[in-house]
Write a protein that holds these residues in place. Sequence first.
Motif, PDB file in Angstrom:
ATOM      1  N   THR A   1       4.119   9.610   5.755  1.00 20.94           N
ATOM      2  CA  THR A   1       2.977   9.361   6.636  1.00 20.94           C
ATOM      3  C   THR A   1       3.050  10.133   7.945  1.00 20.94           C
TER       4      THR A   1
ATOM      5  N   LYS B   1       0.831  -1.206   0.000  1.00 21.71           N
ATOM      6  CA  LYS B   1       0.000   0.000   0.000  1.00 21.71           C
ATOM      7  C   LYS B   1       0.862   1.251   0.000  1.00 21.71           C
ATOM      8  N   ARG B   2       1.954   1.239   0.758  1.00 16.37           N
ATOM      9  CA  ARG B   2       2.845   2.400   0.813  1.00 16.37           C
ATOM     10  C   ARG B   2       3.546   2.614  -0.532  1.00 16.37           C
TER      11      ARG B   2
ATOM     12  N   GLN C   1       1.003   4.257  -2.708  1.00 11.30           N
ATOM     13  CA  GLN C   1       0.778   5.657  -2.350  1.00 11.30           C
ATOM     14  C   GLN C   1       1.887   6.557  -2.873  1.00 11.30           C
TER      15      GLN C   1
END
Length: 976
Positions: free
Chosen positions: A812, A493-494, A497
């Motif tokens: 993040t 997911k990172r 992103q």
Amino acid sequence: MTDIHRWQHQYLGANSFPKTLSAVELRAFFTFPEEELAAVRKRFRTNLRVAGALHLGFLKMTGNLLEVTQIIPRKLLRHISTQLELPALTIASLKAIYTRPKTLYEHQWWAMETLGFSKVPPEFETNLLLFLGQEAQYAASVDALVGRAKEWLYQRRYITPADRVIRDVARRAMSESEDALLNLFRQQIPLAQFKRIENAVLRTHKESRRSVLEWLQQPPRRKSINALRERIERIEFLKRLGIHKLDLDSIPIEKIRSYAGQLTGIRPAKYKELKDPSRTLRLLCFLKMVLMQASDAAIMLGGRLTARIVRTAYDKARLTEVEGALSLAKAFEEIMARVDDPMLDDAAFRTYVRSLAEKRKPRQFGSRAAAARWILSEPNNQLRSLLNEMQRLDIDAEPHDPGKDRVEYLNRLYKKKITALPDQPDVPTPSSWKDIIEGEDRERALRGLEAATLIGLRKSLRSGAIYVDHSEKFRGRHRLMISDGDWKRDRLKRYAQLGLPDQAEALLDALVAELEVKLQELDAAVQASALQIKGSNLHAPRDRAQEKDVVVDRYKDELFDRVGVVQLPDLILEMDSRVGFSKIVLGRTARTPTELLQVYAGMLAHGTALDATAVSLMVPQLTPNQILTGMQYFEDRDMVRAANDAVVSFHRRLRIASYWGDGTLASADMMSLDVSRKIWLARLDPKRGVPSVGTYTHVSDFWSVIYDMPIVLNERQAGAAIEGAIRQREVELDRLAVDTHGYTEFAMAIAKLLGLALCPRLKRISERRFYVPSGMKNTPEGLRDIIIPNISLRRIREEWDQLVRLTASIETGHSTATVALARYGSASADSPIYRAGVHLGRLIRSIYLCDYFLSEDLRRTVHRILVHGEAVHTLQRAINAGSFSKPRGQHEVELYAVSGSLTLLTNLCLAWTAAHMDEAVFGDNGLAQSMEDLDWLQHASPTHCGNINFRGTFSFAVSDYQEWLLSEPVRANARK
């Protein structure tokens, strides 16, 4: 339509119009697309169309129904009438329309149906409570939750209910959040232990004769070993209370800082009036924050004192070189004086020369660094005292770093009272110190090991190889990263992103291919003599200065003549009525004119570097104590950041701003602020030679300061540059121009992985080399002298996942770019991640250098946006003309207040000037009506400030804006 701009927050939930609206509100909410105009014409007959459109725009702007129709800005009525191609509606005509209440209701209901709004459903309180429960983890007050609730309602197209209803839900959410935090604290610190902690901090401190609570709040007063001892004394006191064992990792640092700030400056008597849960939460968060800040301060003080000792040794080494040269020159003169002595035979002359050589012979060192090490190994009580204090910190180390082992080894020697180093020490020694540590003088060897340990400790603390767990900024490199479990779970997911490939090959292949093409283009430019290689330097011809256009200057003069002159109080009031920054800073609407003036005076005190007494002479309606209260409002960095965002958002939506830029380009640079030399964070400004701290600002291409933060002078600014670029919330930045101080090779790699192009204006750029991958085959022969083939793609591939993990940790918010790049600086040469990042950064820098040399447009763009930053700094110098004194600036929170307030004042001036320029160009009888070509506006800057009076006695005409700026407007008879 459900997007909410920062400056729009002031309107959410309102049921009436302000007295005035700017072109920004007219264009954002009351400039209707064709489908909405068609809906108005279809639903209403001619005489009701303006009224119907009025409700439509008001609902867009506020998320609420228009209830009060007595106050409607005439400019708004003209604007709507023009769009509907109708005669301007008068306020009297509008009042006549709504003599029947049912008509008002029907228009409101039509606007709701057209925009898809509805009344809140019965279950909305449950859903809102769930949302605010999450927000309460970060929010500092109930007022902040109320603001978030209004945004939530607007985004879901619910009509805003009464403020009392929203506030009741916000209070419940905050109460439940505080109860959960209290339970977390009680699990770690039982009530009986908390009572002991409370008693300990409320008793009187023996030396200061103040309460321990007040003693803990005192900042470092000097830059000395005694100041370091005072910090460590506080650390040890808090550790005896068990504060270092308090695990608050699950609580956002902003929340801890908020609770701690509510206890700052409070006296024990006031603290005793607090009730739980506030009492427990505030005290424990305060003590935890003090422990972290004291640890940071101790490490920073220790590092600075170490640097001072080393610098003194190097100065002595340089002086020794000079003295040696003078001594040899004097010996030569004495020898020449004896040459012609007839009474001196050859044997006596030789004896004399030998004795003179023995007496004058200086100790020989291979380098100045070796001489400095020898000087550092001489008896030095200051060095040993500093090492003893640094040993009291609870340091831990990564497995490969020997610093902790050396510290523990020296401690064992001290306990045994050993004054000479054993022949075979049990710890590894630095190779550069071996001549001293392995020498015959074992006492000197011990002193050499102490100096090497102290210097290594400073370097390892900077890199994170040695760390202190109860510190905020020196917690270790492993704490900067997303945890192993979270990374394993969220890794893909990172990557998505960040828009990065799972394997490094895809990115590296594209970069290498691009570099090959750029190098071929560069070689072609050299062959065509557009560029020249002289030795190992690449030279580009000087870019021609653009010719000055007299017509543009005339247009600019006419424009600023229309803008006119303004007093600073009038500017502040007008902008507050447009963006509502006072509501954001307070967290609510000001209740009285005095409270509103306190906000303005607090901003002026911080932003102009004047103390409360001086500002009270400028604002005679307030006392110095009231101004001090206003200054405290600006110590909440998040609120001040939100206030600046509101002004930037307003500024950006002005029509004239589109002629300056689209927000994808910005510059970042530091401006120094003069401070007292007694402030422990002060450093000498190398250009002006005065004690200063820095404010690091990001200036967008449309002339607005989109981010700011205080920094310490004489440190690399690359982390601050990237931090501001990714934390600002108003624009989508593609490129960030910086000077040499804002650039490192590692930072260039991290910026690329974050999707940001760092564009440095490098010092001595003609001497820069082009790094290419080792083994690269397609390098042009004509560029051999300026190419260094030392980039290891293998290292980048091996550490690719960890590089992305670090980047994701920054993106993040798990770590700040400032701290991350400080830990991965040049002191981290032992880190595989750092080495991989440097190689990737060199590859990216080579591509950028090719573009920089080949493109005159890129060079002009970088220089132009950096000049924008300098122009904004000139405006800031006009605002901040003083030097704030010692009581202010000792705490980090005060530096944030100064930087944020100065930025807010700057943005207010820029936005006011831009808004009036916009009105002068595009308003009624504006310049645009007589000009077809408006490209000259690109050369008109809102940093023009000669028309703003920043000094004198200020008179704030609050009564002219009270309906919008005060929650309870003062009536005329009440004022009398």
